[in-house]
Write an enzyme that holds these catalytic residues in place. Structure first.
Site, PDB file in Angstrom:
ATOM      1  N   SER A   1      38.679 -31.472 -23.807  1.00  0.00           N
ATOM      2  CA  SER A   1      38.368 -29.591 -23.299  1.00  0.00           C
ATOM      3  C   SER A   1      39.126 -29.177 -22.206  1.00  0.00           C
ATOM      4  O   SER A   1      40.125 -28.257 -21.676  1.00  0.00           O
ATOM      5  CB  SER A   1      37.732 -30.109 -22.178  1.00  0.00           C
TER       6      SER A   1
ATOM      7  N   ASP B   1      26.738 -38.535 -10.952  1.00  0.00           N
ATOM      8  CA  ASP B   1      25.727 -37.684 -10.992  1.00  0.00           C
ATOM      9  C   ASP B   1      25.131 -36.898 -10.896  1.00  0.00           C
ATOM     10  O   ASP B   1      23.705 -36.553 -10.789  1.00  0.00           O
ATOM     11  CB  ASP B   1      26.698 -36.420  -9.288  1.00  0.00           C
TER      12      ASP B   1
ATOM     13  N   SER C   1      41.250 -26.799  -7.070  1.00  0.00           N
ATOM     14  CA  SER C   1      43.219 -27.445  -6.868  1.00  0.00           C
ATOM     15  C   SER C   1      43.588 -27.635  -8.166  1.00  0.00           C
ATOM     16  O   SER C   1      44.559 -28.472  -8.107  1.00  0.00           O
ATOM     17  CB  SER C   1      43.286 -28.779  -6.451  1.00  0.00           C
TER      18      SER C   1
ATOM     19  N   GLU D   1      30.072 -38.004 -18.577  1.00  0.00           N
ATOM     20  CA  GLU D   1      31.091 -38.556 -16.768  1.00  0.00           C
ATOM     21  C   GLU D   1      31.432 -39.459 -16.937  1.00  0.00           C
ATOM     22  O   GLU D   1      31.078 -40.270 -17.362  1.00  0.00           O
ATOM     23  CB  GLU D   1      29.973 -37.604 -15.819  1.00  0.00           C
TER      24      GLU D   1
ATOM     25  N   LYS E   1      39.083 -23.331 -19.079  1.00  0.00           N
ATOM     26  CA  LYS E   1      38.916 -23.396 -17.744  1.00  0.00           C
ATOM     27  C   LYS E   1      38.943 -21.051 -18.315  1.00  0.00           C
ATOM     28  O   LYS E   1      37.979 -20.992 -17.620  1.00  0.00           O
ATOM     29  CB  LYS E   1      39.012 -23.732 -16.923  1.00  0.00           C
TER      30      LYS E   1
ATOM     31  N   ASN F   1      46.813 -30.520 -19.575  1.00  0.00           N
ATOM     32  CA  ASN F   1      47.469 -30.285 -18.560  1.00  0.00           C
ATOM     33  C   ASN F   1      47.152 -32.610 -17.424  1.00  0.00           C
ATOM     34  O   ASN F   1      46.589 -32.527 -16.588  1.00  0.00           O
ATOM     35  CB  ASN F   1      45.961 -29.394 -17.034  1.00  0.00           C
TER      36      ASN F   1
ATOM     37  N   GLY G   1      31.129 -41.347 -11.056  1.00  0.00           N
ATOM     38  CA  GLY G   1      31.019 -40.605 -10.235  1.00  0.00           C
ATOM     39  C   GLY G   1      29.684 -40.150 -11.760  1.00  0.00           C
ATOM     40  O   GLY G   1      29.900 -38.648 -12.415  1.00  0.00           O
TER      41      GLY G   1
HETATM   42  C1  LIG Z   1      37.175 -28.159 -15.174  1.00  0.00           C
HETATM   43  C2  LIG Z   1      37.655 -29.433 -16.119  1.00  0.00           C
HETATM   44  C3  LIG Z   1      35.754 -30.317 -16.254  1.00  0.00           C
HETATM   45  C4  LIG Z   1      34.679 -29.980 -16.086  1.00  0.00           C
HETATM   46  O1  LIG Z   1      33.589 -28.375 -16.905  1.00  0.00           O
HETATM   47  P1  LIG Z   1      32.420 -28.436 -15.759  1.00  0.00           P
HETATM   48  O2  LIG Z   1      32.538 -27.005 -15.929  1.00  0.00           O
HETATM   49  O3  LIG Z   1      32.938 -28.497 -14.336  1.00  0.00           O
HETATM   50  O4  LIG Z   1      31.564 -29.477 -16.091  1.00  0.00           O
HETATM   51  C5  LIG Z   1      36.181 -31.007 -18.076  1.00  0.00           C
HETATM   52  N1  LIG Z   1      37.404 -31.008 -18.405  1.00  0.00           N
HETATM   53  C6  LIG Z   1      38.830 -30.220 -18.011  1.00  0.00           C
HETATM   54  C7  LIG Z   1      39.615 -30.356 -18.637  1.00  0.00           C
HETATM   55  C8  LIG Z   1      38.242 -29.547 -17.131  1.00  0.00           C
HETATM   56  O5  LIG Z   1      38.960 -28.820 -16.794  1.00  0.00           O
END
Ligand SMILES: *Cc1c(COP(=O)(O)O)cnc(C)c1O
Length: 321
Positions: free
Chosen positions: A305, A211, A79, A205, A54, A308, A209
């Site tokens: 991704s 969706d 959050s 996903e 992010k 944490n 969830g």
């Molecule tokens: C936010 C996040 C996601 C999902 O990302 P999106 O862009 O909302 O689809 C996946 N893994 C981690 C660790 C995240 O922080």
């Protein structure tokens, strides 16, 4: 709706965030290759700054602010990892950041966000609407709102991870991406289509969830109640307008995995690859394991991704299985 971002925006984002974001490692594991029967490349965004991809989208979005916008600062609601990403990116740029967080958000996350210099505004998630609070703050103090996923600059920033991955590995046969609101998946699709056009790209996903899967099948954005899952980064209730359009145009399919499958993956990462991955970060490889019969001999990209997770929680997950 304004125009969708494209690959040229991902390229521009790469230039903007260079020197701020880490170029994260691509790791391999013989154990994983043997289990799957293919070649697996793990793009490790758990080693990104603040511990998740992010930071890429947040930094790209803030770097596009005008001098006036920089001066007044940014506001967002989250959050989770987006809060810390915005707080850190703003801090790096010497910009004020206000983060709207629920009163019952974990203290560790509030502390981390404050630690990066963010100003935290709490709200009651049962009686107050976070989007309205954000809009009011933006109006009153001239702040610019950057949402967690449904924004062209956020999407193109997130796409830089897959650009790095494919530039390092060469073309892939399949790519698996963790999916919440779809910022990471949309950006990944833009990069994968440009750099590896034959690559089959899947969003993954939580089962509880689904969706995005429902939305893809219905041809419109489906809203669900906040899903009950340990994948807290994917507890989104719906895709965004930008992310839905890109996903429905370019994605191969959406897959789902259970919480138990996520825990098994967390254990794999810890034991075999010596790394800590948060539950949401395990979505992608959990799906690879489920469909390995179709992946024999393939070159597979897996986006890890984020990393944490509270260590006490982590050992709790392991103890329960
Ligand atoms: C936010 C996040 C996601 C999902 O990302 P999106 O862009 O909302 O689809 C996946 N893994 C981690 C660790 C995240 O922080």
């Amino acid at each position: 709706m304004p125009e969708l971002p494209d690959y040229s925006d991902v390229v521009a984002a790469t230039g903007r965030i260079a020197g701020h974001a880490n170029k994260t490692p691509v790791l391999t594991s013989r154990t994983a290759d043997a289990e799957i029967g293919g070649q697996v490349f793990f793009k490790c965004e758990n080693f990104q700054r603040m511990g998740a991809f992010k930071f890429r989208g947040a930094m790209n979005a803030l770097m596009r602010f005008t001098p006036e916008q920089r001066n007044d600062g940014v506001v967002t609601f989250s959050s989770g990892n987006h809060a810390q990403a915005i707080a850190l990116a703003a801090h790096q740029l010497g910009m004020p950041a206000t983060i709207v967080m629920p009163e019952d958000a974990p203290e560790a996350k509030v502390a981390a966000t404050r630690g990066y210099g963010g100003k935290v505004v709490r709200f009651n998630r049962y009686t107050e609407n976070r989007e309205e609070i954000c809009a009011a703050l933006a109006e009153k103090h001239g702040l610019t709102m950057i949402p967690p996923y449904d924004h062209p600059d956020v999407i193109s920033g997130q796409g830089t991870a897959v650009k790095e991955l494919i530039e390092e590995t060469g073309p892939l046969d399949a790519l698996f991406v963790c999916l919440g609101g779809g910022g990471l998946l949309s950006g990944s699709l833009l990069a994968a289509k440009a750099l590896s056009p034959d690559c089959q790209t899947y969003g993954v996903e939580p089962e509880a969830g689904d969706d995005a899967l429902q939305s893809l099948r219905a041809g419109k954005i489906i809203h669900i109640d906040t899903p009950k899952t340990i994948a807290d980064g994917a507890q989104t209730q719906h895709l965004g307008h930008y992310t839905f359009e890109i996903i429905r145009r370019d994605v191969t399919d959406i897959l789902t995995v259970s919480d138990n499958e996520l825990v098994a993956c967390m254990r794999f990462y810890a034991e075999r690859m010596k790394m800590i991955v948060e539950p949401t970060g395990c979505l992608s490889f959990a799906a690879v394991r489920k469909m390995k019969a179709q992946l024999k001999g393939k070159r597979i990209g897996v986006i890890v991704s984020g990393g944490n997770v509270d260590l006490a929680k982590l050992s709790g997950y392991f103890a329960a299985t």
